[in-house]
Design a protein around this motif. Structure first.
Motif, mmCIF file in Angstrom:
data_model
loop_
_atom_site.group_PDB
_atom_site.id
_atom_site.type_symbol
_atom_site.label_atom_id
_atom_site.label_comp_id
_atom_site.label_asym_id
_atom_site.label_seq_id
_atom_site.Cartn_x
_atom_site.Cartn_y
_atom_site.Cartn_z
ATOM 1 N N PRO A 182 0.896 -1.376 -0.019
ATOM 2 C CA PRO A 182 -0.076 0.047 0.096
ATOM 3 C C PRO A 182 0.732 1.185 0.039
ATOM 4 O O PRO A 182 1.938 1.293 0.537
ATOM 5 N N TYR A 183 0.501 2.197 -0.641
ATOM 6 C CA TYR A 183 1.092 3.483 -0.710
ATOM 7 C C TYR A 183 0.437 4.483 0.110
ATOM 8 O O TYR A 183 -0.734 4.466 0.397
ATOM 9 N N THR A 184 1.355 5.452 0.631
ATOM 10 C CA THR A 184 1.060 6.668 1.499
ATOM 11 C C THR A 184 0.600 7.815 0.474
ATOM 12 O O THR A 184 0.158 8.814 1.277
ATOM 13 N N GLY A 185 0.969 8.039 -0.603
ATOM 14 C CA GLY A 185 0.714 9.175 -1.172
ATOM 15 C C GLY A 185 1.439 9.087 -2.726
ATOM 16 O O GLY A 185 1.692 7.878 -3.065
ATOM 17 N N LEU A 186 1.288 10.241 -3.342
ATOM 18 C CA LEU A 186 1.800 10.069 -4.768
ATOM 19 C C LEU A 186 2.907 11.309 -4.952
ATOM 20 O O LEU A 186 2.585 12.648 -4.723
ATOM 21 N N ILE A 187 3.839 11.030 -5.700
ATOM 22 C CA ILE A 187 4.747 11.804 -6.234
ATOM 23 C C ILE A 187 4.802 11.766 -7.698
ATOM 24 O O ILE A 187 4.998 10.703 -8.342
ATOM 25 N N TYR B 251 4.580 21.034 -3.482
ATOM 26 C CA TYR B 251 5.768 21.111 -4.351
ATOM 27 C C TYR B 251 7.197 20.964 -3.726
ATOM 28 O O TYR B 251 7.454 21.111 -2.771
ATOM 29 N N ALA B 252 7.936 20.105 -4.644
ATOM 30 C CA ALA B 252 9.299 20.049 -4.434
ATOM 31 C C ALA B 252 10.243 20.046 -5.420
ATOM 32 O O ALA B 252 9.818 20.176 -6.589
ATOM 33 N N ARG B 253 11.650 20.483 -5.213
ATOM 34 C CA ARG B 253 12.415 20.811 -6.069
ATOM 35 C C ARG B 253 13.407 19.373 -6.401
ATOM 36 O O ARG B 253 14.089 19.436 -7.120
ATOM 37 N N SER C 220 13.789 15.146 -1.595
ATOM 38 C CA SER C 220 13.766 15.892 -0.354
ATOM 39 C C SER C 220 12.198 16.848 -0.539
ATOM 40 O O SER C 220 12.047 17.256 -1.722
ATOM 41 N N GLY C 221 12.053 17.243 0.546
ATOM 42 C CA GLY C 221 10.727 18.037 0.552
ATOM 43 C C GLY C 221 9.463 17.473 0.019
ATOM 44 O O GLY C 221 8.458 18.243 -0.520
ATOM 45 N N VAL C 222 9.358 16.109 0.227
ATOM 46 C CA VAL C 222 8.163 15.235 -0.377
ATOM 47 C C VAL C 222 7.539 14.561 0.761
ATOM 48 O O VAL C 222 6.832 13.654 0.545
ATOM 49 N N SER C 223 7.708 15.122 2.021
ATOM 50 C CA SER C 223 7.353 14.428 3.236
ATOM 51 C C SER C 223 5.515 14.335 3.073
ATOM 52 O O SER C 223 4.841 13.434 3.816
ATOM 53 N N ARG C 224 4.992 15.263 2.587
ATOM 54 C CA ARG C 224 3.574 15.359 2.063
ATOM 55 C C ARG C 224 2.850 14.021 1.754
ATOM 56 O O ARG C 224 1.832 13.607 1.874
ATOM 57 N N LEU D 204 -5.156 9.981 -2.137
ATOM 58 C CA LEU D 204 -5.450 11.133 -2.982
ATOM 59 C C LEU D 204 -6.477 12.072 -2.357
ATOM 60 O O LEU D 204 -6.403 13.355 -2.303
ATOM 61 N N GLY D 205 -7.395 11.265 -1.593
ATOM 62 C CA GLY D 205 -8.563 11.939 -0.778
ATOM 63 C C GLY D 205 -8.092 12.900 0.113
ATOM 64 O O GLY D 205 -8.449 13.981 0.624
ATOM 65 N N GLN D 206 -6.871 12.438 0.645
ATOM 66 C CA GLN D 206 -6.075 13.231 2.016
ATOM 67 C C GLN D 206 -5.230 14.175 1.125
ATOM 68 O O GLN D 206 -4.582 14.932 2.311
ATOM 69 N N GLY D 207 -5.022 14.449 -0.165
ATOM 70 C CA GLY D 207 -4.208 15.279 -0.593
ATOM 71 C C GLY D 207 -2.553 15.187 -0.599
ATOM 72 O O GLY D 207 -1.728 15.950 -0.475
ATOM 73 N N ASN D 208 -2.403 13.833 -0.407
ATOM 74 C CA ASN D 208 -0.973 13.427 -0.323
ATOM 75 C C ASN D 208 -0.265 13.414 -1.420
ATOM 76 O O ASN D 208 0.233 12.310 -1.790
ATOM 77 N N VAL D 209 -0.271 14.643 -2.259
ATOM 78 C CA VAL D 209 0.373 14.506 -3.527
ATOM 79 C C VAL D 209 1.503 15.630 -3.686
ATOM 80 O O VAL D 209 1.427 16.653 -3.161
ATOM 81 N N VAL D 210 2.559 15.291 -4.432
ATOM 82 C CA VAL D 210 3.558 16.369 -4.551
ATOM 83 C C VAL D 210 4.048 16.221 -5.886
ATOM 84 O O VAL D 210 4.278 15.272 -6.493
ATOM 85 N N PHE D 211 4.314 17.459 -6.365
ATOM 86 C CA PHE D 211 4.739 17.684 -7.759
ATOM 87 C C PHE D 211 6.258 18.089 -7.784
ATOM 88 O O PHE D 211 6.285 19.040 -6.847
ATOM 89 N N VAL D 212 6.773 17.113 -8.349
ATOM 90 C CA VAL D 212 8.394 17.506 -8.143
ATOM 91 C C VAL D 212 8.881 18.348 -9.568
ATOM 92 O O VAL D 212 8.615 17.935 -10.720
#
Length: 258
Positions: free
Chosen positions: A152-157, A200-202, A206-210, A249-257
């Motif tokens: 199971p996944y905790t979020g999306l990058i 967002y992350a660079r 790093s910076g993707v804990s969301r 996704l419903g929790q908004g655990n999404v990061v765009f690099v």
């Protein structure tokens, strides 16, 4: 001579039309700007006041450069609505002073304000409409076979490195044939304003804990409208099928690099 003048005017207009839009980066979740007051001012208090006024003017310019979505910037909203202009001005007046100092160049004041939250840029510009979040589409909308789960996944990058992605308050993830996989329609007004549904992350490291401790990572194929990652149909199906297990996704655990 008249013909030459006409050509010069036409070229000038073409150059003006080609001027690049200076988008404001909201990767850090805050907008931070600096203002400077003249060193010649004999009164330090007056010098810092002048610096803060300069910072507020700069903050307004930075705020207007933020993308709301692929078709709208804050500047567009300000031009269309005096109410939004008033809200933004009020938000900037209440911006937090995070640094003050004096050097050889003058008096300096640094202020910042949040992109999301109660007194934020999102609260000032996002339309306060009472909408019911739309359900996420089914994985089978994109491909006939749902991939085998490896979560199971905790979020999306979504890795958009090198694709020129700009930051926005209300972006979306699409497929190449313009089907929406994930976006503002899936969230309430309060969710969009208070937390946002994308971080967002660079860097992918790093910076993707969301996205949590075990994120699903997909590579974007391209970027649509400067702010919307485009993923393959197979990746879209995988995102949605994995989401059915943990609901990241419903929790908004999404990061765009970027």
């Amino acid at each position: 001579m008249k013909k030459v003048f006409s050509v010069i005017v036409a070229l000038a207009m073409m150059l003006m039309g080609c001027t690049a839009f200076a988008a404001t980066d909201i990767t850090d979740g805050v907008i931070k700007v600096e203002g400077v007051g003249a060193l010649q001012n004999p009164n330090p208090a007056a010098g810092y006041r002048a610096a803060k006024m300069d910072a507020m003017r700069n903050a307004l310019e930075e705020a207007q450069g933020v993308y709301i979505d692929s078709e709208t910037t804050v500047r567009d909203s300000v031009m269309a609505s005096d109410v939004i202009k008033t809200r933004i001005n009020g938000m900037i007046k209440g911006a937090k002073v995070v640094q003050r100092y004096k050097d050889a160049d003058g008096y300096h004041v640094v202020i910042e304000f949040p992109v999301h939250g109660a007194q934020s840029l999102a609260a000032a510009v996002m339309p306060a409409t009472a909408t019911t979040p739309a359900p996420l589409p089914a994985a089978t909308t994109f491909v006939p076979e749902i991939p085998v789960s490896t979560g199971p996944y905790t979020g999306l990058i979504v890795d958009c490195t090198g694709l020129g992605l700009e930051t926005a308050m209300a972006p979306g993830v699409f497929t190449a044939d313009h089907q929406l996989v994930y976006g503002q329609a899936n969230f309430s007004y309060d969710q969009v304003v208070n937390k946002g549904y994308v971080g967002y992350a660079r860097s992918i490291n790093s910076g993707v804990s969301r996205a949590g401790s075990n994120p699903l990572i997909v590579r974007a194929q391209s970027v649509q409208g400067f702010v919307n990652p485009v993923v393959s149909a197979a990746d879209a199906a995988k995102i949605l099928s994995e989401n059915q297990i943990t609901g990241f996704l419903g929790q908004g655990n999404v990061v765009f690099v970027k």
